[in-house]
Write an enzyme that holds these catalytic residues in place. Structure first.
Site, PDB file in Angstrom:
ATOM      1  N   ASP A  13      20.296  22.433 -13.989  1.00 55.85           N
ATOM      2  CA  ASP A  13      19.901  21.157 -14.602  1.00 55.85           C
ATOM      3  C   ASP A  13      20.875  20.030 -14.280  1.00 55.85           C
ATOM      4  OD1 ASP A  13      17.708  22.451 -15.817  1.00 55.85           O
ATOM      5  OD2 ASP A  13      19.100  23.266 -17.300  1.00 55.85           O
ATOM      6  N   LYS A  16      19.160  18.358  -9.528  1.00 51.83           N
ATOM      7  CA  LYS A  16      18.912  18.700  -8.121  1.00 51.83           C
ATOM      8  C   LYS A  16      17.564  18.183  -7.647  1.00 51.83           C
ATOM      9  CE  LYS A  16      19.444  23.073  -8.874  1.00 51.83           C
ATOM     10  NZ  LYS A  16      19.931  22.994 -10.251  1.00 51.83           N
ATOM     11  N   GLY A  40      13.295  24.426 -13.393  1.00 52.80           N
ATOM     12  CA  GLY A  40      12.469  23.277 -13.763  1.00 52.80           C
ATOM     13  C   GLY A  40      13.059  22.073 -13.076  1.00 52.80           C
ATOM     14  N   HIS A  41      12.384  21.577 -12.067  1.00 50.31           N
ATOM     15  CA  HIS A  41      12.886  20.433 -11.310  1.00 50.31           C
ATOM     16  C   HIS A  41      12.011  19.227 -11.613  1.00 50.31           C
ATOM     17  CE1 HIS A  41      14.763  23.227  -8.045  1.00 50.31           C
ATOM     18  NE2 HIS A  41      15.316  23.350  -9.226  1.00 50.31           N
ATOM     19  N   GLN A 222      18.719  26.636 -10.245  1.00 49.06           N
ATOM     20  CA  GLN A 222      19.807  26.936 -11.194  1.00 49.06           C
ATOM     21  C   GLN A 222      21.154  26.406 -10.656  1.00 49.06           C
ATOM     22  OE1 GLN A 222      17.709  30.027 -10.512  1.00 49.06           O
ATOM     23  NE2 GLN A 222      16.345  29.125 -11.994  1.00 49.06           N
TER      24      GLN A 222
END
Ligand code: IMP
Ligand code: MG
Length: 430
Positions: A13, A16, A40-41, A222
């Protein structure tokens, strides 16, 4: 021709998604090499907000994307993401999906939830997406791969053996899969039919692209400190999140990688369990959480927040071979009178500068802080304007913060992100 790896230097988080989307404009192929739908991007572009779990962040730009062998694939999630992005952008997703990638099976998700409660305090606080059990099966050689979804004969041969084993395990936990073996076979074959058009030997295609002089971006999910080998074991995730994982996770040789870019958030956040030396108490933690929108993209859990920890980031520079940093969310810290940065830890009366392996030791570490002056709080639109004017126009204290980090880490911060929008970014030297 450039092959660049992008990795997180903290607990994930770090932002990225935004940086990969930004860099993606000068790359031909964007590939993911690890993790699964636990990631989760978030990408904000073209006035829309996209949250990906499996697709590489470059998908918004209609680039060629790849999900490589190191990723564990939740087929329903992936198909949903493809449909969503195609509907919202009106453009087709270009995807190569590795035939060697492992499939997250329905029983992996149930086992993930069950094991979370069974290990109690030692749980990483998993996202419940079946990641650990799926990588577990991969390592114990009882996994189902994407290529199996396209071959009924091998799929049946495997499920003849694995289905009763999983049923027994679930039964021992007092749980049920809720699918017969035949239903599971059908589920797999259906997913295979829907995914078939994307399935490829991604190592072959990526290496060919490199041979042709194309630019390839390898996007890590991650962060370094969640890595299965180098992270805060057992509180991290089950894949290699570091730059080395980009080689095993894609089938691209280390000799072909040109550069590793590390993403560092201006503060630290953590969504699961485990020691966190610079963690802040209330009300400061909430202030950062609310302003930074620090809630899990996958689980919506409030993230734990703390000051920037340079012991962690220095470790990340080493294990990844990072030569350039992108610093994100500096706008979030705006409005504080002063900001702190951990430069070392104190443990048992001694100062330590290397991140410890033992979690009991890490829990007992107290950060040694450097305190720096804060910078103003500005509305998002103003940060965007400031970004447009370039680095020299940034508030002095903010430049000092960045300069301090650079000096301390002996690494340049080449990208500065001051908001979610693509435009709220400064790329130094451009
Ligand atoms: P898992 O990957 O779902 O097994 O979760 C293992 C640990 O990694 C938990 O503490 C999660 O909260 C954390 N984690 C997994 N993926 C991410 C991510 O993308 N960002 C931040 N934390 C993550
Ligand atoms: Mg995330």
């Amino acid at each position: 021709m450039t092959v660049k790896v992008v990795v997180g230097t903290q607990f994930g988080d770090e932002g990225k998604g935004k940086i990969v989307d930004l860099l993606a404009s000068s790359f031909d192929v964007i590939a993911r090499f690890n993790g699964g739908a636990n990631a989760g991007h978030t990408v904000v572009a073209e006035g829309q907000r996209f949250a990906f779990r499996l697709l590489p962040s470059g998908a918004v730009r209609q680039k060629q994307t790849a999900i490589c062998n190191g990723v564990v694939v939740d087929a329903e999630q992936l198909l949903g993401e493809i449909a969503d992005i195609e509907e919202r952008t009106g453009r087709e997703v270009r995807l190569w999906l590795s035939d060697r990638a492992h499939v997250v099976m329905p029983y992996h998700k149930i086992l993930d939830e069950a094991e979370k409660s069974l290990v109690g305090k030692l749980s990483s606080g998993s996202t419940g997406r079946g990641i650990g059990p799926c990588y577990g099966d991969k390592v114990t050689r009882t996994g189902i791969r994407i290529c199996d979804l396209l071959d009924e004969e091998s799929l049946r041969a495997k499920l003849d053996v694995y289905y009763p084993l999983r049923e027994k395990l679930l039964g021992a936990y007092g749980l049920k899969l809720g699918l017969s073996k035949e239903e599971l076979v059908k589920w797999c074959l259906e997913k295979g039919t829907m995914l078939k058009r994307y399935v490829a030997d991604t190592s072959l295609l990526l290496n060919r692209a490199i041979d042709e002089g194309k630019n390839v971006l390898l996007e890590g999910a991650q962060g370094t400190h969640l890595d299965i080998d180098h992270g805060i074991y057992p509180y991290g995730t089950s894949s290699n999140t570091i730059a080395g994982g980009a080689c095993t996770g894609t089938g691209i040789s280390p000799t072909r990688i040109d550069q590793v870019v590390g993403i560092v958030k201006a503060y630290t956040s953590r969504v699961g369990e485990g020691p966190f030396p610079t963690e802040l108490d209330e009300p400061m933690a909430s202030r950062i959480r609310e302003k930074g929108g620090e809630y899990g993209t996958v689980t919506r859990r409030p993230r734990r927040c703390g000051w920037l920890d340079l012991v962690m980031v220095r470790y990340a520079l080493r294990v990844n071979g990072i030569s350039s940093l992108a610093m994100t969310k500096l706008d979030v810290l705006g409005g504080l009178r002063e900001v702190k940065v951990a430069v070392a830890y104190e443990h048992d009366g001694e100062e330590i500068t290397e991140f410890p392996a033992n979690m009991r030791v890490l829990s007992a570490c107290r950060p040694v802080y450097e305190t720096l002056p804060g910078w103003p709080d500005l509305p998002a639109a103003v940060w965007k304007e400031v970004a447009g004017r370039g680095y020299e126009e940034l508030p002095m204290a903010l430049r000092e913060y960045i300069a301090y980090v650079q000096r301390s880490l002996r690494t340049n911060v080449d990208i500065i992100s001051l908001g979610q929008d693509r435009d709220a970014t400064i790329v130094k030297g451009s």
